[in-house]
Scaffold this motif. Structure first.
Motif, short mmCIF file in Angstrom:
data_model
loop_
_atom_site.label_atom_id
_atom_site.label_comp_id
_atom_site.label_asym_id
_atom_site.label_seq_id
_atom_site.Cartn_x
_atom_site.Cartn_y
_atom_site.Cartn_z
N VAL A 13 23.86 -29.78 -31.36
CA VAL A 13 22.44 -30.09 -31.21
C VAL A 13 22.00 -29.78 -29.78
CG1 VAL A 13 20.75 -31.98 -31.12
CG2 VAL A 13 22.28 -31.75 -33.09
N LYS A 14 22.84 -30.10 -28.81
CA LYS A 14 22.51 -29.82 -27.41
C LYS A 14 22.60 -28.34 -27.11
CE LYS A 14 23.91 -34.26 -25.49
NZ LYS A 14 24.90 -34.96 -24.68
N ASN A 15 23.58 -27.66 -27.71
CA ASN A 15 23.79 -26.24 -27.46
C ASN A 15 24.31 -25.57 -28.72
OD1 ASN A 15 24.42 -23.68 -26.59
ND2 ASN A 15 26.05 -24.29 -25.21
N GLY A 16 23.40 -25.00 -29.50
CA GLY A 16 23.77 -24.35 -30.75
C GLY A 16 24.66 -23.14 -30.58
N ARG A 17 24.79 -22.67 -29.34
CA ARG A 17 25.64 -21.51 -29.07
C ARG A 17 27.00 -21.89 -28.49
NH1 ARG A 17 22.28 -16.74 -26.44
NH2 ARG A 17 24.13 -15.66 -27.14
N ALA A 18 27.32 -23.18 -28.51
CA ALA A 18 28.62 -23.63 -28.01
C ALA A 18 29.72 -22.94 -28.81
CB ALA A 18 28.75 -25.15 -28.12
N THR A 19 30.72 -22.46 -28.11
CA THR A 19 31.82 -21.75 -28.77
C THR A 19 32.85 -22.75 -29.30
OG1 THR A 19 33.15 -21.58 -26.76
CG2 THR A 19 31.54 -19.81 -27.18
N LEU A 20 33.68 -22.26 -30.21
CA LEU A 20 34.76 -23.09 -30.72
C LEU A 20 35.65 -23.56 -29.58
CD1 LEU A 20 35.79 -21.10 -33.93
CD2 LEU A 20 34.43 -23.19 -33.79
N THR A 21 35.89 -22.67 -28.62
CA THR A 21 36.73 -23.00 -27.46
C THR A 21 36.12 -24.14 -26.67
OG1 THR A 21 37.47 -20.71 -27.33
CG2 THR A 21 37.80 -22.07 -25.38
N GLU A 22 34.81 -24.08 -26.41
CA GLU A 22 34.14 -25.13 -25.65
C GLU A 22 34.17 -26.47 -26.39
OE1 GLU A 22 30.84 -22.28 -23.42
OE2 GLU A 22 30.34 -23.20 -25.34
N ALA A 52 17.56 -20.93 -33.50
CA ALA A 52 17.10 -20.92 -32.11
C ALA A 52 15.91 -21.87 -31.97
CB ALA A 52 16.69 -19.51 -31.70
N ILE A 53 15.79 -22.49 -30.82
CA ILE A 53 14.63 -23.32 -30.53
C ILE A 53 13.68 -22.45 -29.72
CG2 ILE A 53 13.78 -25.38 -29.36
CD1 ILE A 53 16.61 -26.58 -29.86
N ILE A 54 12.49 -22.24 -30.24
CA ILE A 54 11.55 -21.30 -29.66
C ILE A 54 10.48 -22.04 -28.85
CG2 ILE A 54 9.89 -19.47 -30.20
CD1 ILE A 54 12.83 -18.88 -31.03
N ASP A 55 10.17 -21.51 -27.69
CA ASP A 55 9.01 -21.97 -26.93
C ASP A 55 7.85 -21.12 -27.44
OD1 ASP A 55 6.91 -22.18 -25.04
OD2 ASP A 55 8.33 -22.77 -23.48
N TYR A 56 7.07 -21.69 -28.36
CA TYR A 56 6.02 -20.92 -29.02
C TYR A 56 4.97 -20.42 -28.04
CZ TYR A 56 8.11 -22.27 -33.41
OH TYR A 56 8.99 -22.42 -34.43
N GLU A 57 4.68 -21.18 -27.01
CA GLU A 57 3.68 -20.75 -26.04
C GLU A 57 4.13 -19.46 -25.35
OE1 GLU A 57 1.08 -22.45 -22.29
OE2 GLU A 57 2.55 -23.76 -23.25
N LYS A 58 5.39 -19.42 -24.93
CA LYS A 58 5.92 -18.22 -24.27
C LYS A 58 6.04 -17.05 -25.24
CE LYS A 58 8.38 -20.58 -20.59
NZ LYS A 58 9.69 -20.96 -20.03
N ALA A 59 6.12 -17.37 -26.53
CA ALA A 59 6.22 -16.32 -27.55
C ALA A 59 4.84 -15.83 -28.00
CB ALA A 59 7.00 -16.84 -28.76
N GLY A 60 3.79 -16.31 -27.34
CA GLY A 60 2.45 -15.82 -27.63
C GLY A 60 1.62 -16.70 -28.55
#
Length: 140
Positions: A13-22, A52-60
């Protein structure tokens, strides 16, 4: 689900890209054990996917609306199904609060939001009332 499974979920939840190693290092277990636990959590439907968690404002998208939608009682599931088909609906909930349906809607600007609310949502069969609340700031 045990404490290790809860910790895996917390890490993801904190980091959806955390690796198995981490994850393995943080839990003090092997990567194979993490892989097995993840597979089990996915198969049981506890982990439904990764996104992915999107910052909609930065995405337009300059406007985010939390919109309550009231429907004819026998139409609310049909309305919810139609709403979920639209890309501008980012999350959708059936609720027991002030409104039958709550939708998070993103739009480029106020004009686009107005068109979405009046020309799309307002015209869905069974919709009785549309109550948008514009998000001023996201805190968490």
């Amino acid at each position: 689900m045990d404490e290790r499974d809860r910790k895996i979920i917390e890490i993801l939840v904190k980091n959806g890209r955390a690796t198995l190693t981490e994850i393995a290092k943080e839990l003090g277990i092997s990567e194979a054990a993490v892989r097995k636990r993840l597979k089990n959590l996915e198969e049981r439907g506890i982990i439904k996917g990764y996104t992915a968690i999107i910052d909609y404002e930065k995405a337009g998208y300059g406007v985010i609306s939390l919109t309550g939608i009231d429907t004819e009682p026998d139409k609310f599931l049909d309305v919810a199904k139609k709403l979920r088909e639209h890309e501008f609906v980012k999350s959708l909930y059936i609720t027991s609060g002030d409104h039958m349906i709550m939708a998070e809607i993103v739009a480029k600007d106020g004009d686009e939001l107005t068109k979405i609310l009046s020309e799309v949502i307002g015209k869905i069969e069974g919709v009785k009332r549309v109550c948008p609340a514009i998000v001023l700031d996201k805190i968490k």
